[in-house]
Design a protein around this motif. Structure first.
Motif, mmCIF file in Angstrom:
data_model
loop_
_atom_site.group_PDB
_atom_site.id
_atom_site.type_symbol
_atom_site.label_atom_id
_atom_site.label_comp_id
_atom_site.label_asym_id
_atom_site.label_seq_id
_atom_site.Cartn_x
_atom_site.Cartn_y
_atom_site.Cartn_z
ATOM 1 N N VAL A 102 0.630 -1.524 0.083
ATOM 2 C CA VAL A 102 -0.179 0.425 0.078
ATOM 3 C C VAL A 102 1.009 1.238 -0.239
ATOM 4 O O VAL A 102 1.491 1.589 0.885
ATOM 5 N N LEU A 103 0.368 2.035 -1.183
ATOM 6 C CA LEU A 103 1.348 2.974 -1.109
ATOM 7 C C LEU A 103 0.439 4.317 0.166
ATOM 8 O O LEU A 103 -0.581 4.930 -0.538
ATOM 9 N N GLN A 104 1.753 5.203 0.975
ATOM 10 C CA GLN A 104 0.762 5.792 1.518
ATOM 11 C C GLN A 104 1.658 7.655 0.839
ATOM 12 O O GLN A 104 2.533 7.357 0.805
ATOM 13 N N THR A 105 0.762 8.160 0.570
ATOM 14 C CA THR A 105 0.925 9.839 0.843
ATOM 15 C C THR A 105 0.973 10.727 1.627
ATOM 16 O O THR A 105 -0.230 11.020 1.335
ATOM 17 N N VAL A 106 2.227 11.208 1.770
ATOM 18 C CA VAL A 106 2.088 12.223 3.036
ATOM 19 C C VAL A 106 2.059 13.415 2.689
ATOM 20 O O VAL A 106 3.164 13.688 1.768
ATOM 21 N N PHE A 248 1.301 14.084 -3.194
ATOM 22 C CA PHE A 248 0.818 13.784 -2.416
ATOM 23 C C PHE A 248 -0.829 14.014 -2.119
ATOM 24 O O PHE A 248 -1.190 13.232 -1.145
ATOM 25 N N HIS A 249 -1.424 14.671 -3.255
ATOM 26 C CA HIS A 249 -2.963 14.827 -2.886
ATOM 27 C C HIS A 249 -3.096 14.418 -3.784
ATOM 28 O O HIS A 249 -3.691 14.641 -4.972
ATOM 29 N N VAL A 250 -4.368 13.459 -3.352
ATOM 30 C CA VAL A 250 -5.967 12.648 -3.880
ATOM 31 C C VAL A 250 -4.370 12.833 -5.614
ATOM 32 O O VAL A 250 -5.456 12.619 -6.936
#
Length: 558
Positions: A102-106, A248-250
């Motif tokens: 899972v990629l979490q874009t901080v 990182f945003h949507v």
């Protein structure tokens, strides 16, 4: 007899699939097939300094997966990324979910406490971090007990990490020591691929998440919508793409996936510096971008923009209303500007304000009006405007209601937050909290956020409508309208205004009110919309993704 025989054949056909038939799960790795077939030598550019081909992108994706696997990343592991917009981020968009991780874009613009909360709440175990964010990571490291591995991203290759941070490797070294082939497996297309956190103005950030299936369907459908217009407001294979919405945003509004699938030349600017972005538009011949209105305003106001040629640049504005004044200024510079609408929870695109074919040429006023509307739903979007009882309101351009939606790519809930998820999906539709009307032509027009509607003298005043009207004053560069308490009227509008720096004539609050009054006199807006207070400031407070921070403005207005 013939009809009955055909029915029997149809029934038996249901069980005649070949045992070797391939079901083709909708996985992110499928998006690479087309560009690798016809765009292998196309360029991907980072800050004008790094250039790789699509063939190299494919190799680097495999290298990254091999490196992460060596560091313990497996199916289901959450990997957090803290980076500027870059080719590396694009590689993470693919490699991490293609592994089944899972990629979490901080969101690196949140406060340190919020960044720590989001990484821990997402249960990230590995963090890839750019050197610019080392002070943040150092400050929050003790609040990340689940994180066992750090990877450094070092543009210059000469940064020494703080002694309190231990890194397993540096990004480019990790790739260099890894193989160029990786067997990305098939798995359930409903596997979670990404997660990130909304920048709500109340409470802690909420985690939203999307599956492979949702991201692939969003990519294909938005691509279909963007490539369908007859002329203008469209994307084609000759375009050069540069995002001005943070990755990182949507998922940068999903456009990096679309640009990759189409095999476009892609340009990633790194940290947003207005003059440098304008230089990249010129040097790399950028023709398509997307951003919030404040970013475009900032760019058009920078010194480099004064002599720049924007006549081939198409820009989608989202994350808030497109003010008439900004749209007019952009069109006068030759920019093909139009609105897109969605939210974090919707992956995000729901509508686009693309112009329908017209036999008659449009005036500038007509162009501005159409491009500033919220737009038409893209394919597969079931969009309604409803009252408090979930009953549809008329599509007459007058009646307002909340926008509720269904589409195959909407988040199914908030991460580890069942109560908020229940509210989000009450009645089987996702609730946007946006108030809107729909015209007889089918175009949606957002009139406000439910929490931002100004209730004055028994009337509802749209803060967005008032902002758009004030933005048309020639001296106004930027404006935010909020409701302030009034003993007599309940609430009254107040305007926070930034004037153009080159504005030579003095402008008073009464000048702004007089400007709005002319629209009252023509019946375009209610008299309750005239701002009681006009406050002039040097800059307007923004959220972490560049939206007007109306919560802050309301709390700090004096």
């Amino acid at each position: 007899m013939y009809h009955e025989a055909n029915q029997a054949n149809d029934a038996s056909d249901e069980n005649e699939d070949a045992q070797s038939a391939y079901a083709y799960p909708l996985l992110i790795k499928r998006l690479l097939h087309t560009p690798m077939a016809h765009a292998r030598e196309q360029e991907i550019v980072y800050r004008g300094k790094v250039r790789i081909s699509y063939a190299q992108l494919q190799e680097r994706i495999a290298r990254l997966a091999n490196g992460l696997e060596r560091l313990g990343v497996k199916h289901g592991t959450t990997v957090a990324v803290m980076d500027w917009d870059s080719h590396r981020y694009l590689e993470c968009y693919f490699a991490i979910p293609m592994m089944g991780a899972v990629l979490q874009t901080v969101n690196i613009r949140l406060s340190q406490a919020e960044i720590a909360y989001t990484i821990d709440h997402a249960r990230a175990e590995v963090v890839l971090v750019h050197t610019d964010f080392l002070p943040v990571l150092e400050a929050i490291r003790e609040k990340l007990p689940r994180v066992h591995t750090l990877v450094l991203i070092d543009d210059e290759g000469n940064v020494t990490p703080p002694p309190g941070l231990e890194f397993a490797d540096e990004y480019e070294r990790l790739l260099a020591s890894s193989g160029t082939q990786f067997d990305f497996p098939d798995f359930d297309e409903n596997t979670r691929a990404t997660t990130f956190y909304t920048t709500g103005t109340t409470g802690l950030p909420k985690g939203v998440y999307f599956s492979h299936r949702q991201l692939v369907l969003h990519t294909i459908t938005v691509m279909a919508a963007l490539t369908s217009p007859e002329d203008g407001q469209r994307v084609h294979r000759g375009d050069v793409y540069m995002p001005l919405t943070p990755m990182f945003h949507v998922h940068a509004w999903g456009m990096p996936y679309i640009a990759t699938l189409m095999g476009l030349k892609q340009v990633y600017p790194g940290r947003y510096v207005p003059d440098r972005i304008v230089e990249l538009i010129r040097e790399e011949a950028v023709t398509y971008s997307h951003c919030v209105g404040t970013i475009l305003h900032m760019m058009l106001s920078c010194p480099q923009a004064k002599t720049a040629d924007f006549s081939k640049w198409k820009v989608v504005i989202g994350g808030g209303a497109l003010p008439n004044g900004l749209a007019r200024a952009a069109l006068e510079r030759g920019i093909d500007i139009f609105t897109g609408y969605g939210m974090s929870e919707t992956c995000p695109v729901l509508t686009l304000a693309q112009l329908m074919p017209s036999r008659e040429p449009r005036t500038l006023d007509e162009e501005v009006s159409l491009r500033c509307r919220t737009g038409l739903p893209i394919p597969l979007v079931d969009l309604r405007i409803v009252d408090e009882e979930m009953r549809d309101v008329p599509h007459d351009g007058l009646a307002s209601g909340e926008v509720v939606v269904r589409a195959p790519w909407l988040t199914q809930g908030y991460l580890h937050n069942p109560e908020a998820s229940k509210v989000l999906w009450e009645g089987g539709y996702l609730h946007t909290q946006d108030v809107a009307r729909i015209g007889t032509d089918g175009y949606l027009q957002i009139t406000d956020r439910i929490k931002d509607v100004i209730k004055s003298g028994g009337e509802w005043v749209s803060s967005l409508d008032v902002e758009s009207l004030i933005s048309q004053h020639p001296a106004v560069a930027e404006v935010a309208v909020i409701g302030i308490k009034s003993e007599k009227w309940g609430e009254r509008p107040a305007a926070v205004v930034v004037l153009h720096p080159e504005c030579a004539m003095p402008v008073s609050a009464e000048d702004i009110r007089t400007h709005v009054m002319q629209f009252v006199e023509t019946g375009k807006i209610s008299k309750y919309a005239v701002p009681e207070i006009v406050k002039f400031v040097d800059a307007i407070e923004k959220t972490s993704v560049g939206k007007l921070n109306k919560k802050w403005l309301r709390e700090n207005f004096d």
